[in-house]
Enzyme design. Structure first.
Site, PDB file in Angstrom:
ATOM      1  CE1 TYR A 131      -3.253  -2.803   0.150  1.00 49.88           C
ATOM      2  CE2 TYR A 131      -3.655  -2.336   2.457  1.00 49.88           C
ATOM      3  CZ  TYR A 131      -3.931  -3.067   1.316  1.00 49.88           C
ATOM      4  OH  TYR A 131      -4.886  -4.056   1.358  1.00 49.88           O
ATOM      5  CB  SER A 132       1.124   4.362  -0.277  1.00 47.58           C
ATOM      6  OG  SER A 132      -0.141   4.871  -0.603  1.00 47.58           O
TER       7      SER A 132
END
Length: 328
Positions: free
Chosen positions: A61-62
């Protein structure tokens, strides 16, 4: 807040889990709709104030920023031992590296250490495989995860979307070799996508596995009027297009029924959709994303929604079989 055991384990988690995919780095990320750290912190703080002790993220995530933000927030706002931190491993984190990603012993050992560093903690409460790795023998993966637990770097292990036969094989092998067993499953499951009812949910019930669905609101569709304009996330999230676009016309009727029942109860649509899930016997908790503080309040409100058998039938009767999605 209500707290329940995660499957047959002794780990107690809040019935609402805050999903942290929304919190990260919108710049140069696969999640351009993500909130940066300054905008993210109020959500984690508010979740803690509401009694949520269960937080789910992933290394991908990111590109790791979500783990970093969650780790710093926990250090600032909570006591680490009071929080259940769940993260995931599978997707490649380093470009042009053939050993980055997947569930090999090398990848798992490298990525668990990287996640621990980003989270700023000595251990992960629930370390989950994000997807099934067709390139690595499951025996190698399970033994590596067992060693991660025995080393103290993780307390429990869990899995996410896969075929029921794959999960059953994993549980059988763990029993056979006396390796650490999965205690949880994160399936793709909501009122618009109920294919997991056929095999995965009965398997989890029989084996005492905690079930924590992702996308319980179908990427926000169940929380809004069926005629609403697409959100910024729907417009930029490429994965979203693989999940629901092919069934939009069929799903619209279900969304309209959610809206009808929400109006009768004088609550938000999200509360009805989450309330339906939480009334399912197999479900332990729901992973809820929040980009507005009201989303957290709605999630907590769903714990008080009691749907009658007639209302449940009204919500479910229009469902038609969907193509299996979410496994990749």
């Amino acid at each position: 807040m209500e707290y329940v055991n995660l499957g047959k384990s002794g780990l107690k988690v809040s019935k609402i889990c805050l999903g942290c995919m929304t919190y990260g780095n919108p710049q140069g990320s696969t999640h351009p709709w993500a909130l940066d750290e300054a905008a993210s912190l109020p959500f984690i703080k508010r979740a803690l104030e509401l009694g949520i002790n269960f937080f789910d993220t992933a290394n991908v995530y990111s590109n790791g920023a979500s783990e970093e933000i969650l780790g710093r927030a926990i250090r600032d706002f909570a006591k680490r031992d009071s929080i259940v931190v769940a993260t995931k491993v599978f997707n490649p984190m380093v470009k042009d590296d053939p050993n980055s990603g997947g569930l090999s012993r090398k990848a798992i050992f490298r990525e668990v250490d990287a996640s621990l560093k980003r989270l700023g903690t000595d251990y992960i409460d629930l370390y989950q495989i994000h997807r099934w790795d067709y390139m690595t023998p499951i025996e190698e993966t399970l033994e590596a995860l067992h060693d991660v637990v025995k080393s103290g770097r993780a307390r429990y292990i869990g899995a996410s979307s896969m075929h029921a036969w794959q999960f059953a094989k994993s549980l059988q092998l763990a029993n056979q070799h006396r390796w650490t067993r999965f205690v949880s499953m994160q399936p793709h499951y909501n009122l618009l996508y109920r294919e997991e009812e056929r095999e995965m949910l009965p398997l989890c019930a029989a084996e005492g596995i905690g079930v924590v669905p992702w996308s319980p609101l179908a990427r926000g569709r169940l929380a809004r009027n069926s005629q609403s304009k697409k959100t910024a996330r729907q417009q930029t999230d490429q994965y979203d297009k693989t999940l629901y676009q092919a069934t939009e016309d069929l799903d619209r009727q279900v969304i309209e029924r959610v809206a009808q029942i929400a109006k009768q109860h004088n609550v938000a649509q999200a509360q009805v959709a989450l309330g339906w899930l939480l009334q399912r016997e197999a479900i332990t908790a729901c992973i809820v994303g929040a980009s507005k503080l009201q989303h957290l309040d709605d999630a907590i409100g769903s714990l008080s929604v009691n749907l009658s058998p007639e209302e449940v039938r009204h919500l479910e009767e229009l469902y038609v079989p969907h193509r299996v999605v979410g496994f990749s």
